[in-house]
Design a protein around this motif. Structure first.
Motif, PDB file in Angstrom:
ATOM      1  N   PRO A 235      41.385  50.687  34.780  1.00 61.19           N
ATOM      2  CA  PRO A 235      41.678  49.274  34.540  1.00 61.19           C
ATOM      3  C   PRO A 235      43.116  48.919  34.933  1.00 61.19           C
ATOM      4  CG  PRO A 235      40.626  50.272  32.634  1.00 61.19           C
ATOM      5  CD  PRO A 235      40.932  51.388  33.577  1.00 61.19           C
ATOM      6  N   PHE A 236      43.279  47.694  35.402  1.00 66.39           N
ATOM      7  CA  PHE A 236      44.624  47.216  35.734  1.00 66.39           C
ATOM      8  C   PHE A 236      45.390  46.929  34.444  1.00 66.39           C
ATOM      9  CE2 PHE A 236      42.411  46.768  39.610  1.00 66.39           C
ATOM     10  CZ  PHE A 236      43.367  46.762  40.615  1.00 66.39           C
TER      11      PHE A 236
ATOM     12  N   ALA B  24      37.739  40.968  37.760  1.00 63.86           N
ATOM     13  CA  ALA B  24      37.664  40.308  39.072  1.00 63.86           C
ATOM     14  C   ALA B  24      37.317  41.307  40.167  1.00 63.86           C
ATOM     15  CB  ALA B  24      38.994  39.626  39.374  1.00 63.86           C
ATOM     16  N   ILE B  25      37.982  42.454  40.168  1.00 69.37           N
ATOM     17  CA  ILE B  25      37.751  43.427  41.255  1.00 69.37           C
ATOM     18  C   ILE B  25      36.361  44.062  41.092  1.00 69.37           C
ATOM     19  CG2 ILE B  25      38.789  45.538  40.254  1.00 69.37           C
ATOM     20  CD1 ILE B  25      40.211  45.828  43.065  1.00 69.37           C
ATOM     21  N   GLN B  26      35.904  44.175  39.853  1.00 69.15           N
ATOM     22  CA  GLN B  26      34.537  44.692  39.643  1.00 69.15           C
ATOM     23  C   GLN B  26      33.505  43.720  40.184  1.00 69.15           C
ATOM     24  OE1 GLN B  26      34.817  45.371  35.428  1.00 69.15           O
ATOM     25  NE2 GLN B  26      35.329  47.537  35.675  1.00 69.15           N
ATOM     26  N   ALA B  27      33.770  42.421  40.016  1.00 66.87           N
ATOM     27  CA  ALA B  27      32.836  41.406  40.531  1.00 66.87           C
ATOM     28  C   ALA B  27      32.744  41.496  42.051  1.00 66.87           C
ATOM     29  CB  ALA B  27      33.289  40.011  40.098  1.00 66.87           C
ATOM     30  N   VAL B  28      33.898  41.754  42.697  1.00 62.44           N
ATOM     31  CA  VAL B  28      33.887  41.881  44.161  1.00 62.44           C
ATOM     32  C   VAL B  28      33.175  43.176  44.559  1.00 62.44           C
ATOM     33  CG1 VAL B  28      35.321  41.987  46.250  1.00 62.44           C
ATOM     34  CG2 VAL B  28      36.023  40.535  44.337  1.00 62.44           C
TER      35      VAL B  28
ATOM     36  N   ASP C  68      30.834  44.673  43.006  1.00 64.84           N
ATOM     37  CA  ASP C  68      29.395  44.576  42.753  1.00 64.84           C
ATOM     38  C   ASP C  68      28.733  43.419  43.505  1.00 64.84           C
ATOM     39  OD1 ASP C  68      29.896  46.685  41.080  1.00 64.84           O
ATOM     40  OD2 ASP C  68      29.970  45.460  39.253  1.00 64.84           O
ATOM     41  N   TRP C  69      29.464  42.813  44.450  1.00 65.32           N
ATOM     42  CA  TRP C  69      28.927  41.711  45.268  1.00 65.32           C
ATOM     43  C   TRP C  69      28.436  40.539  44.411  1.00 65.32           C
ATOM     44  CZ3 TRP C  69      29.452  42.343  50.519  1.00 65.32           C
ATOM     45  CH2 TRP C  69      29.682  43.650  50.970  1.00 65.32           C
ATOM     46  N   LYS C  70      29.113  40.289  43.265  1.00 62.86           N
ATOM     47  CA  LYS C  70      28.660  39.220  42.375  1.00 62.86           C
ATOM     48  C   LYS C  70      29.348  37.901  42.684  1.00 62.86           C
ATOM     49  CE  LYS C  70      27.276  41.968  38.397  1.00 62.86           C
ATOM     50  NZ  LYS C  70      27.896  42.726  37.316  1.00 62.86           N
ATOM     51  N   THR C  71      30.168  37.872  43.703  1.00 61.69           N
ATOM     52  CA  THR C  71      30.943  36.685  43.993  1.00 61.69           C
ATOM     53  C   THR C  71      31.051  36.517  45.501  1.00 61.69           C
ATOM     54  OG1 THR C  71      33.191  35.808  43.862  1.00 61.69           O
ATOM     55  CG2 THR C  71      32.982  38.178  43.645  1.00 61.69           C
ATOM     56  N   ILE C  72      31.171  35.277  45.977  1.00 62.50           N
ATOM     57  CA  ILE C  72      31.405  35.099  47.410  1.00 62.50           C
ATOM     58  C   ILE C  72      32.900  35.315  47.665  1.00 62.50           C
ATOM     59  CG2 ILE C  72      31.384  33.457  49.337  1.00 62.50           C
ATOM     60  CD1 ILE C  72      28.738  32.416  48.331  1.00 62.50           C
ATOM     61  N   LYS C  73      33.751  34.559  46.956  1.00 66.59           N
ATOM     62  CA  LYS C  73      35.184  34.801  47.061  1.00 66.59           C
ATOM     63  C   LYS C  73      35.826  34.661  45.689  1.00 66.59           C
ATOM     64  CE  LYS C  73      38.853  35.903  49.226  1.00 66.59           C
ATOM     65  NZ  LYS C  73      38.986  37.058  50.124  1.00 66.59           N
ATOM     66  N   ALA C  74      36.455  35.729  45.231  1.00 64.63           N
ATOM     67  CA  ALA C  74      37.147  35.705  43.945  1.00 64.63           C
ATOM     68  C   ALA C  74      38.649  35.633  44.206  1.00 64.63           C
ATOM     69  CB  ALA C  74      36.820  36.965  43.154  1.00 64.63           C
ATOM     70  N   VAL C  75      39.338  34.843  43.384  1.00 70.90           N
ATOM     71  CA  VAL C  75      40.789  34.714  43.524  1.00 70.90           C
ATOM     72  C   VAL C  75      41.463  34.897  42.171  1.00 70.90           C
ATOM     73  CG1 VAL C  75      40.606  33.161  45.502  1.00 70.90           C
ATOM     74  CG2 VAL C  75      40.843  32.196  43.209  1.00 70.90           C
TER      75      VAL C  75
ATOM     76  N   ILE D  21      41.041  38.370  46.491  1.00 69.41           N
ATOM     77  CA  ILE D  21      40.655  39.775  46.342  1.00 69.41           C
ATOM     78  C   ILE D  21      39.791  40.099  47.557  1.00 69.41           C
ATOM     79  CG2 ILE D  21      39.382  41.443  44.955  1.00 69.41           C
ATOM     80  CD1 ILE D  21      40.135  39.645  42.527  1.00 69.41           C
ATOM     81  N   CYS D  22      40.300  41.033  48.349  1.00 71.71           N
ATOM     82  CA  CYS D  22      39.678  41.348  49.633  1.00 71.71           C
ATOM     83  C   CYS D  22      38.885  42.640  49.467  1.00 71.71           C
ATOM     84  CB  CYS D  22      40.815  41.508  50.644  1.00 71.71           C
ATOM     85  SG  CYS D  22      40.399  42.304  52.181  1.00 71.71           S
TER      86      CYS D  22
END
Ligand SMILES: [Zn+2]
Ligand SMILES: [Zn+2]
Length: 372
Positions: A15-16, A356-360, A362-369, A41-42
């Motif tokens: 975790p961060f 946020a990074i887990q959502a990216v 797991d492909w649960k988001t198109i673009k998270a910021v 988040i890329c």
């Protein structure tokens, strides 16, 4: 002493932590201190976090974040952006990942002519530990310190930070790749992959005058977006499962029935290499953009195809500052046409960085910021 918060990566896949660091008491000549407006988040951040970056050792703890928009709060004397625009407090800027600039002295910068592969390159957002001053060297924080000679780009008035951050690394990556591809008006362009890079491949093909753009990828929502953004045809790999059938379909859908003039590989999947080479017509151009990390070999590729077709196969890695400048100008012009700011689907605070990074991941988001 004024302090600021940062989300720091303490180890791979951990975790961060939110830590407080002192702001620099002095901004050196030519440097800039920004208050972060927004940071993307890329996919690369996910790879960095999970430790997929090969032998590259991170100096923990580090602050990630390289798709950034910040507002200038302090300047070290007179500072201009890369287009020569004098900067002032309150201006919103973006910058590529390289600290300072390329050295323009090493072999790759001078002899090879590829400064994006500068041998002296150091990067914001992972390169240097946040424990040492000036601490704030990544975008996932309240502030970011930008060393002298960093390539800074002022955002045009009326360009929302969302549009720029949503376009992220994908925009300059594909601006660079499209220069390699040398797209001609009327070309049939095939884009393999419908992630952020692939979708920007579609945009640059369209904006460069392609006659027909075909996107091969998935899932359905991404392909729906591709069609809304002007893809003339899409091929869903979960529906057309056999690569041979996809090759056949590409030929049928191409303006000339001999295949695509240009193919962009934006999928990151090694097997896509062999497939994309077969999409191209004789004398076609194939630009490999998606293999940013080594995901393994492509076992079904026939080198014969290159000789027999007189195929030009090119790699395009990352980008140079000039591509960031061109990407900002492009995004400003097309932001409404493609509703770019609407791509930002999820906003997180610094305290929610792990989520946020887990959502990216797991492909649960198109673009998270992250909005610090
Ligand atoms: Zn990136
Ligand atoms: Zn260099």
């Amino acid at each position: 002493m004024k302090m600021g918060k940062a989300a720091v990566m303490v180890d791979f896949d951990k975790p961060f932590e939110v830590r407080n660091y002192p702001l620099p008491d002095k901004v050196e000549q030519g440097a800039v201190l920004v208050k972060m407006v927004m940071a993307g988040i890329c996919g690369t951040d996910v790879h960095t976090w999970l430790g997929h970056t090969g032998g590259k050792i991170l100096n923990f703890p580090v602050i990630l974040g390289h798709e950034n928009v910040g507002e200038i709060v302090e300047l070290g004397g007179e500072v201009k952006d890369w287009n020569g625009i004098p900067l002032k407090k309150g201006d919103r800027i973006t910058w590529p990942t390289t600290i300072g600039t390329y050295c323009y002295q090493c072999f790759n910068c001078t002899v090879a002519g590829i400064p994006n592969k500068c041998l002296q390159r150091k990067t914001y957002g992972a390169g240097i530990t946040s424990e040492q001053s000036p601490h704030f060297l990544g975008g996932w924080a309240e502030y970011c310190y930008l060393y002298p000679r960093t390539s800074l780009f002022k955002l045009p008035d009326g360009l929302p930070a969302e549009a720029l951050v949503a376009s992220g690394c994908a925009a300059p990556t594909m601006v660079h790749a499209s220069e390699k591809a040398d797209i001609h008006v009327g070309d049939t362009v095939v884009v393999q992959g419908s992630g952020p890079v692939g979708l920007f491949g579609l945009i640059v093909a369209r904006e460069n005058g392609a006659g027909k753009v075909i996107v091969v990828g998935g899932p359905t929502e991404r392909l729906d977006l591709a069609r809304r953004w002007g893809a003339d045809a899409t091929i869903d790999i979960s529906e057309v499962k056999d690569p041979k059938d996809r090759v056949q379909l590409v030929k049928e859908k191409s303006l000339s029935k001999y295949g695509a003039d240009v193919v962009f590989e934006c999928s990151g999947v090694p097997a896509a290499f062999a497939e994309g080479a077969q999409y191209a017509r004789d004398g076609g151009r194939y630009v490999i953009v998606g293999q940013f990390m080594d995901a393994g070999p492509s076992e079904t590729f026939h080198p014969f195809w290159i000789t027999f077709k007189e195929l030009t196969v090119m790699g395009s890695y990352s980008w140079e500052p000039k591509h960031t400048g061109r990407a900002v100008a492009l995004i400003d012009r097309i932001k409404d046409k493609y509703s770019l700011k609407d791509i930002v689907t999820d906003r997180f605070k610094l305290e929610q960085t792990t989520e946020a990074i887990q959502a990216v991941r797991d492909w649960k988001t198109i673009k998270a910021v992250l909005v610090p």
